[in-house]
Design a protein around this motif. Structure first.
Motif, PDB file in Angstrom:
ATOM      1  N   LEU A  59      10.372   6.629 -12.093  1.00 36.16           N
ATOM      2  CA  LEU A  59      10.423   5.687 -10.971  1.00 36.16           C
ATOM      3  C   LEU A  59       9.788   6.303  -9.724  1.00 36.16           C
ATOM      4  N   ALA A  60      10.067   7.601  -9.505  1.00 36.55           N
ATOM      5  CA  ALA A  60       9.478   8.292  -8.353  1.00 36.55           C
ATOM      6  C   ALA A  60       7.959   8.366  -8.497  1.00 36.55           C
ATOM      7  N   TRP A  61       7.491   8.615  -9.717  1.00 40.48           N
ATOM      8  CA  TRP A  61       6.046   8.704  -9.965  1.00 40.48           C
ATOM      9  C   TRP A  61       5.379   7.359  -9.717  1.00 40.48           C
ATOM     10  N   LEU A  62       6.029   6.283 -10.157  1.00 36.69           N
ATOM     11  CA  LEU A  62       5.476   4.943  -9.928  1.00 36.69           C
ATOM     12  C   LEU A  62       5.480   4.607  -8.437  1.00 36.69           C
ATOM     13  N   ALA A  63       6.530   5.032  -7.739  1.00 30.41           N
ATOM     14  CA  ALA A  63       6.569   4.809  -6.293  1.00 30.41           C
ATOM     15  C   ALA A  63       5.445   5.563  -5.603  1.00 30.41           C
ATOM     16  N   ALA A  64       5.184   6.786  -6.081  1.00 30.51           N
ATOM     17  CA  ALA A  64       4.101   7.588  -5.501  1.00 30.51           C
ATOM     18  C   ALA A  64       2.744   6.956  -5.752  1.00 30.51           C
ATOM     19  N   SER A  65       2.624   6.157  -6.828  1.00 31.92           N
ATOM     20  CA  SER A  65       1.338   5.540  -7.155  1.00 31.92           C
ATOM     21  C   SER A  65       0.903   4.520  -6.121  1.00 31.92           C
ATOM     22  N   LEU A  66       1.855   4.026  -5.333  1.00 28.66           N
ATOM     23  CA  LEU A  66       1.513   3.011  -4.353  1.00 28.66           C
ATOM     24  C   LEU A  66       0.698   3.591  -3.194  1.00 28.66           C
ATOM     25  N   GLY A  67       0.780   4.900  -2.983  1.00 31.31           N
ATOM     26  CA  GLY A  67      -0.061   5.539  -1.970  1.00 31.31           C
ATOM     27  C   GLY A  67      -1.528   5.484  -2.355  1.00 31.31           C
ATOM     28  N   PRO A  68      -1.908   6.031  -3.513  1.00 29.71           N
ATOM     29  CA  PRO A  68      -3.291   5.894  -3.972  1.00 29.71           C
ATOM     30  C   PRO A  68      -3.720   4.445  -4.143  1.00 29.71           C
ATOM     31  N   ALA A  73      11.283  -2.430  13.473  1.00 31.71           N
ATOM     32  CA  ALA A  73      10.546  -3.671  13.248  1.00 31.71           C
ATOM     33  C   ALA A  73       9.046  -3.412  13.188  1.00 31.71           C
ATOM     34  N   PHE A  74       8.572  -2.493  14.019  1.00 30.67           N
ATOM     35  CA  PHE A  74       7.151  -2.143  14.047  1.00 30.67           C
ATOM     36  C   PHE A  74       6.701  -1.619  12.689  1.00 30.67           C
ATOM     37  N   PHE A  75       7.450  -0.691  12.128  1.00 26.24           N
ATOM     38  CA  PHE A  75       7.046  -0.109  10.846  1.00 26.24           C
ATOM     39  C   PHE A  75       7.243  -1.086   9.693  1.00 26.24           C
ATOM     40  N   LEU A  76       8.180  -2.005   9.813  1.00 26.91           N
ATOM     41  CA  LEU A  76       8.320  -3.042   8.793  1.00 26.91           C
ATOM     42  C   LEU A  76       7.103  -3.965   8.800  1.00 26.91           C
ATOM     43  N   ILE A  77       6.621  -4.295   9.996  1.00 19.24           N
ATOM     44  CA  ILE A  77       5.440  -5.151  10.101  1.00 19.24           C
ATOM     45  C   ILE A  77       4.220  -4.434   9.538  1.00 19.24           C
ATOM     46  N   LEU A  78       4.071  -3.140   9.868  1.00 26.33           N
ATOM     47  CA  LEU A  78       2.940  -2.379   9.332  1.00 26.33           C
ATOM     48  C   LEU A  78       3.006  -2.302   7.810  1.00 26.33           C
ATOM     49  N   GLY A  79       4.231  -2.239   7.284  1.00 28.28           N
ATOM     50  CA  GLY A  79       4.403  -2.183   5.835  1.00 28.28           C
ATOM     51  C   GLY A  79       3.933  -3.446   5.137  1.00 28.28           C
ATOM     52  N   LEU A  80       3.722  -4.500   5.910  1.00 26.59           N
ATOM     53  CA  LEU A  80       3.247  -5.751   5.339  1.00 26.59           C
ATOM     54  C   LEU A  80       1.798  -5.657   4.876  1.00 26.59           C
ATOM     55  N   SER A  81       1.041  -4.667   5.374  1.00 32.02           N
ATOM     56  CA  SER A  81      -0.399  -4.605   5.106  1.00 32.02           C
ATOM     57  C   SER A  81      -0.713  -4.594   3.615  1.00 32.02           C
ATOM     58  N   VAL A  93       2.627  -4.965  -8.852  1.00 33.64           N
ATOM     59  CA  VAL A  93       2.489  -4.227  -7.592  1.00 33.64           C
ATOM     60  C   VAL A  93       3.248  -4.939  -6.475  1.00 33.64           C
ATOM     61  N   CYS A  94       3.125  -6.252  -6.399  1.00 32.49           N
ATOM     62  CA  CYS A  94       3.853  -7.006  -5.373  1.00 32.49           C
ATOM     63  C   CYS A  94       5.360  -6.834  -5.536  1.00 32.49           C
ATOM     64  N   ALA A  95       5.841  -6.871  -6.786  1.00 27.94           N
ATOM     65  CA  ALA A  95       7.269  -6.688  -7.040  1.00 27.94           C
ATOM     66  C   ALA A  95       7.723  -5.303  -6.586  1.00 27.94           C
ATOM     67  N   ALA A  96       6.896  -4.282  -6.861  1.00 28.10           N
ATOM     68  CA  ALA A  96       7.235  -2.926  -6.442  1.00 28.10           C
ATOM     69  C   ALA A  96       7.302  -2.820  -4.924  1.00 28.10           C
ATOM     70  N   LEU A  97       6.369  -3.457  -4.233  1.00 27.64           N
ATOM     71  CA  LEU A  97       6.330  -3.384  -2.775  1.00 27.64           C
ATOM     72  C   LEU A  97       7.454  -4.180  -2.113  1.00 27.64           C
ATOM     73  N   LEU A 106      11.287  -1.932  -4.559  1.00 29.93           N
ATOM     74  CA  LEU A 106      11.563  -0.498  -4.571  1.00 29.93           C
ATOM     75  C   LEU A 106      12.287  -0.096  -3.286  1.00 29.93           C
ATOM     76  N   PRO A 107      13.260   0.824  -3.381  1.00 32.14           N
ATOM     77  CA  PRO A 107      14.045   1.207  -2.188  1.00 32.14           C
ATOM     78  C   PRO A 107      13.180   1.709  -1.033  1.00 32.14           C
ATOM     79  N   GLN A 108      12.060   2.377  -1.359  1.00 33.06           N
ATOM     80  CA  GLN A 108      11.191   2.911  -0.301  1.00 33.06           C
ATOM     81  C   GLN A 108      10.598   1.828   0.575  1.00 33.06           C
ATOM     82  N   PHE A 109      10.601   0.587   0.075  1.00 35.42           N
ATOM     83  CA  PHE A 109       9.967  -0.508   0.817  1.00 35.42           C
ATOM     84  C   PHE A 109      10.978  -1.585   1.202  1.00 35.42           C
ATOM     85  N   ALA A 110      12.218  -1.162   1.367  1.00 32.52           N
ATOM     86  CA  ALA A 110      13.269  -2.101   1.750  1.00 32.52           C
ATOM     87  C   ALA A 110      12.910  -2.770   3.074  1.00 32.52           C
TER      88      ALA A 110
END
Length: 500
Positions: A227-236, A388-396, A448-452, A455-459
């Motif tokens: 799960l951690a590896w898949l979460a890390a894949s969202l960076g690349p 709120a700022f970082f949540l909005i940026l996370g929308l990208s 990918v959309c489901a992961a974003l 996943l807890p990192q993108f709460a």
């Protein structure tokens, strides 16, 4: 399948042919058709920005999944290769500015196209704002400024203002500056990575063993590590978003129907190779894990310092910042063309403002100002609520991936309806491969959309995304619905109302 990476040797770039094609879609040429093959490649490469991806995503990937996170890039590469096939197929048939809106509009209809267009616009605005914020932090580190959050926001606004001024000057100047940034990235940043590799591998004590690229997690903890590896894949994955951005300047590209599909593949290939090289080298070049962990905001700078010294590190970071600036510049360029394209069809509130094109520099001037204004508002919102700022940026990432998903749905619907234009000789065409490729892409982007979202990192991403959809839905059923019903919006609006 017609090969988009080759074209007949006798074909010459022709603005006349592209202008005639534009007229078939109901528009006349207003923008400056001056973007050549190199500039088209540079735009796609800068929007992806391998250096930006590595400098901003390395820490999250490495600290989440360790050395094996580098292989997640290959997973992202496979997904984006599929998307590049789809985007190349459509760009060769519908060479219009604002591709995310125009492709869906022509294949399915204006209502669905509103959502794909706004999702892409939200992704570009949030993405360039986030990159501007990160760039301001690196500037502070480079010049030794003692910056608090307010100072970093003000510097970020200044960065966005510089990029706005460059875009206002015209597409020729903007692409020239972008070309310079990409050239520096290819020569200096990649050269520095090779230098670090040479120094690191000059002695066994200077680098980590190659085995760190294949080992991660503790025994008995395999499920959690996956799960951690898949979460890390969202960076690349985030690092490859935008490979199709050169399609947004289709109305400014010479021989667009042949050039754009080709440069998409070139930009994707170059980005994958360079990002993978940088990820591998910088993982292996870590000498002091604790120091890199302590420098979590700028791990690449710390790794270069460990290997080549602080002077080389400062030079590389300075050059890397020009690459990041080029990334912002490219994002503004494509976002303004999307805004112009939607406003030309009267799809946005205050469309009469956003579709204005300066007669002198042939640039959608007010759209550029609008992008700067929205980015500034987002940056200033951090003073009210940092969360709120970082949540909005996370929308990208989520907004763009959702656009990819809907765009792929449009391809399947368009195939069934027969609304996809017939291929022209010498241009890219998926042919019978279109449906199976689109089905695979649909599954990949849904995952990918489901992961974003989940996943807890993108709460919190899901709530912001839902809020955006609600706002778009409200505009769709109120003001826009009336316009579409009366023929005052949509793909025929420019032709019938004299705004073409």
């Amino acid at each position: 399948m017609t090969d988009a990476l080759t074209s007949p040797t006798h074909s010459q770039p022709s603005s006349g042919g592209e202008d005639a094609k534009l007229e078939e879609f109901g528009y006349t040429q207003k923008l400056d058709r001056s973007v050549g093959r190199l500039a088209s490649f540079a735009l796609g490469f800068a929007t992806i920005s391998a250096t930006t991806a590595v400098f901003t995503g390395f820490g999250a990937g490495y600290f989440t999944a360790g050395g094996p996170f580098v292989w997640t890039l290959l997973l992202a590469a496979a997904v984006f290769l599929i998307w590049t096939f789809i985007a190349s197929d459509l760009s060769a048939k519908i060479p219009l500015a604002g591709y995310s809106y125009q492709w869906t509009s022509r294949l399915v209809g204006s209502s669905m196209a509103l959502f794909t267009g706004i999702l892409a616009l939200a992704g570009w605005i949030c993405g360039m704002t986030g990159v501007g914020f990160i760039l301001s932090g690196y500037l502070g580190s480079l010049f030794g400024w003692n910056m608090n959050q307010t100072a970093q926001i003000l510097v970020a606004i200044g960065v966005m203002a510089v990029c706005m001024m460059i875009n206002l000057y015209g597409v020729r100047f903007a692409t020239m500056v972008n070309n310079i940034g990409v050239s520096l990235e290819l020569v200096i940043t990649v050269g520095a990575t090779i230098l670090v590799a040479i120094i690191a591998f000059s002695s066994p004590d200077n680098h980590q063993p190659v085995s760190v690229l294949f080992t991660g997690g503790e025994s008995g903890d395999h499920s959690a590590y996956i799960l951690a590896w898949l979460a890390a894949s969202l960076g690349p994955f985030f690092g490859l978003i935008g490979v199709e951005a050169c399609a947004d300047v289709a109305e400014e590209t010479i021989n667009a129907r042949k050039v754009i599909p080709r440069t998409m593949f070139y930009a994707l290939t170059a980005s994958i190779v360079i990002e993978f090289l940088m990820y591998v080298v910088y993982v292996l070049a870590i000498k002091d894990q604790d120091a890199v962990q302590a420098a979590s905001a700028a791990p690449i700078e710390e790794i270069i310092t460990q290997q080549a010294g602080p002077l080389v590190s400062k030079i590389v970071v300075a050059v890397a910042l020009t690459n990041v600036l080029a990334c912002i510049l490219a994002n503004i360029l494509v976002a303004t063309r999307l805004t112009y394209s939607m406003a030309r069809d009267n799809m946005l509130p205050f469309s009469h403002i956003w579709r204005h094109v300066s007669p002198s520099n042939r640039t959608p001037t007010y759209a550029v100002f609008g992008m700067f204004g929205l980015s500034t508002i987002l940056l200033l919102s951090a003073l009210v609520s940092e969360k709120a700022f970082f949540l909005i940026l996370g929308l990208s990432s989520l907004a763009v991936c959702a656009m990819y998903f809907l765009q792929t749905v449009a391809v399947l619907i368009g195939t069934r309806r027969g609304s996809i234009p017939a291929p022209e000789p010498g241009t890219f065409d998926l042919g019978r491969a279109r449906v199976p490729i689109a089905v695979v892409a649909l599954i990949a982007f849904a995952a990918v959309c489901a992961a974003l979202i989940f996943l807890p990192q993108f709460a919190g991403n899901g709530y912001v995304f839902l809020g955006l959809l609600v706002l778009v839905g409200l505009w769709s059923v109120t003001g826009l619905r009336k316009r579409l019903a009366s023929g005052d919006a949509g793909p025929d609006y420019a032709k019938t109302h004299g705004f073409n």
